[in-house]
Write a protein that holds these residues in place. Structure first.
Motif, PDB file in Angstrom:
ATOM      1  N   SER A   1       0.815  -1.216   0.103  1.00 32.81           N
ATOM      2  CA  SER A   1      -0.467   0.205   0.034  1.00 32.81           C
ATOM      3  C   SER A   1       0.818   1.386  -0.503  1.00 32.81           C
ATOM      4  O   SER A   1       0.623   1.726  -0.513  1.00 32.81           O
TER       5      SER A   1
ATOM      6  N   LEU B   1       0.761   4.250  -2.957  1.00 37.74           N
ATOM      7  CA  LEU B   1       0.593   5.067  -3.024  1.00 37.74           C
ATOM      8  C   LEU B   1       2.280   6.495  -3.488  1.00 37.74           C
ATOM      9  O   LEU B   1       1.794   7.117  -3.882  1.00 37.74           O
TER      10      LEU B   1
ATOM     11  N   VAL C   1     -10.539  18.077  -4.383  1.00 35.54           N
ATOM     12  CA  VAL C   1      -9.762  15.846  -4.078  1.00 35.54           C
ATOM     13  C   VAL C   1      -9.286  15.866  -2.917  1.00 35.54           C
ATOM     14  O   VAL C   1      -9.905  14.368  -2.890  1.00 35.54           O
ATOM     15  N   THR C   2      -8.392  16.353  -2.311  1.00 40.52           N
ATOM     16  CA  THR C   2      -8.121  16.309  -1.169  1.00 40.52           C
ATOM     17  C   THR C   2      -9.100  15.581   0.117  1.00 40.52           C
ATOM     18  O   THR C   2      -9.120  14.530   0.946  1.00 40.52           O
TER      19      THR C   2
ATOM     20  N   LEU D   1     -12.578  14.780  -1.217  1.00 34.18           N
ATOM     21  CA  LEU D   1     -12.685  13.279  -1.379  1.00 34.18           C
ATOM     22  C   LEU D   1     -12.059  12.357  -1.578  1.00 34.18           C
ATOM     23  O   LEU D   1     -12.854  11.009  -0.647  1.00 34.18           O
ATOM     24  N   PHE D   2     -10.850  12.015  -1.167  1.00 39.51           N
ATOM     25  CA  PHE D   2      -9.720  11.438  -0.936  1.00 39.51           C
ATOM     26  C   PHE D   2      -9.997  11.045   1.123  1.00 39.51           C
ATOM     27  O   PHE D   2      -9.806   9.365   0.704  1.00 39.51           O
ATOM     28  N   ALA D   3     -10.066  12.166   1.861  1.00 38.33           N
ATOM     29  CA  ALA D   3     -10.328  11.336   2.770  1.00 38.33           C
ATOM     30  C   ALA D   3     -11.275  10.816   3.072  1.00 38.33           C
ATOM     31  O   ALA D   3     -11.783   9.947   3.943  1.00 38.33           O
ATOM     32  N   TYR D   4     -12.452  11.231   1.882  1.00 40.40           N
ATOM     33  CA  TYR D   4     -14.164  10.576   3.009  1.00 40.40           C
ATOM     34  C   TYR D   4     -13.456   9.481   2.282  1.00 40.40           C
ATOM     35  O   TYR D   4     -14.554   8.809   3.047  1.00 40.40           O
ATOM     36  N   GLN D   5     -13.580   9.173   0.901  1.00 47.26           N
ATOM     37  CA  GLN D   5     -13.265   7.829   0.649  1.00 47.26           C
ATOM     38  C   GLN D   5     -12.423   6.086   1.508  1.00 47.26           C
ATOM     39  O   GLN D   5     -12.575   5.929   2.021  1.00 47.26           O
ATOM     40  N   PHE D   6     -11.127   7.404   2.227  1.00 47.41           N
ATOM     41  CA  PHE D   6     -10.761   6.322   3.129  1.00 47.41           C
ATOM     42  C   PHE D   6     -11.271   6.510   4.301  1.00 47.41           C
ATOM     43  O   PHE D   6     -11.296   4.838   5.151  1.00 47.41           O
ATOM     44  N   ASN D   7     -11.914   6.825   4.616  1.00 44.91           N
ATOM     45  CA  ASN D   7     -12.883   7.225   6.606  1.00 44.91           C
ATOM     46  C   ASN D   7     -13.796   6.357   6.202  1.00 44.91           C
ATOM     47  O   ASN D   7     -13.742   5.522   7.148  1.00 44.91           O
TER      48      ASN D   7
ATOM     49  N   SER E   1     -13.513   2.985   4.041  1.00 41.40           N
ATOM     50  CA  SER E   1     -12.865   2.626   3.575  1.00 41.40           C
ATOM     51  C   SER E   1     -12.921   1.644   4.809  1.00 41.40           C
ATOM     52  O   SER E   1     -13.137   0.398   5.314  1.00 41.40           O
TER      53      SER E   1
END
Length: 202
Positions: free
Chosen positions: A12, A16, A98-99, A101-107, A109
């Motif tokens: 991972s 990244l 974008v940051t 959206l990525f943080a929301y998707q990571f949280n 998951s």
């Protein structure tokens, strides 16, 4: 920490970092090479998660075909580095979006798959001797694909074959204004008159 958790964290992290290098490098060839590295790390993650079919499909299709095709196209086009100076301040709102959206998707998951909770729990040991007789997902997909959907599988192969033959025929059209080598004329030619000696004045 067991070996599987260590491998997941390693793959991972490299995925990244490689994805970050893809979007930050100015050289397009280096970006494609790091994109291939992203795909390889993703293949390793999918193998660890038990999705062998998806991992090998990703390796064969994306790494073996599409990424290599990108690399050849970029090298053939010889893309020049743009000298246009972008206004980085105007990109800050897009970067924040974008940051977020990525943080929301990571949280999402982490909460959905209970990654942190499963990390602190004691991992269950699997007896691989008992897993030998079990059917893997590749074997299950193959049994369904070659029995219930065998006609569609053969039909898709036939369509790809017709497309390949059509492409070859379209690229082999005859042109009159192109000079080509004719072997039969070269074989019947008299070798005595091929070389001509010229005396230069001293």
């Amino acid at each position: 920490m067991n070996i599987e958790t260590l491998l997941i964290i390693t793959f991972s992290t490299f995925a990244l970092l490689s994805a970050l290098m893809v979007i930050t490098l100015t050289n397009a060839v280096h970006s494609v090479l790091f994109l291939i590295l992203v795909f390889c790390n993703t293949v390793g993650l999918l193998l660890l998660f038990g999705a062998e079919f998806l991992s090998f499909m990703l390796l064969i299709v994306y790494v073996g075909a599409i990424a290599v095709l990108f690399l050849f196209v970029v090298m053939m086009l010889n893309v020049k580095i743009s000298s246009i100076n972008l206004n980085l301040i105007s990109l800050i709102p897009l970067g924040i979006l974008v940051t977020f959206l990525f943080a929301y998707q990571f949280n999402l998951s982490i909460n959905e798959f209970h990654i942190i909770k499963s990390y602190f729990n004691q991992p269950e040991t699997i007896s691989w001797i008992d897993e030998i007789d079990n059917i893997s997902n590749i074997k299950a997909i193959g049994c369904v694909l070659y029995t219930d959907y065998s006609f569609l599988f053969l039909l898709s192969g036939l369509i790809l074959l017709v497309a390949m033959i059509g492409t070859i025929i379209l690229t082999m059209h005859q042109r009159i204004d192109v000079k080509k080598q004719k072997i039969e004329y070269q074989l019947v030619r008299n070798p005595a008159g091929v070389i001509k000696f010229i005396e230069l004045r001293k």
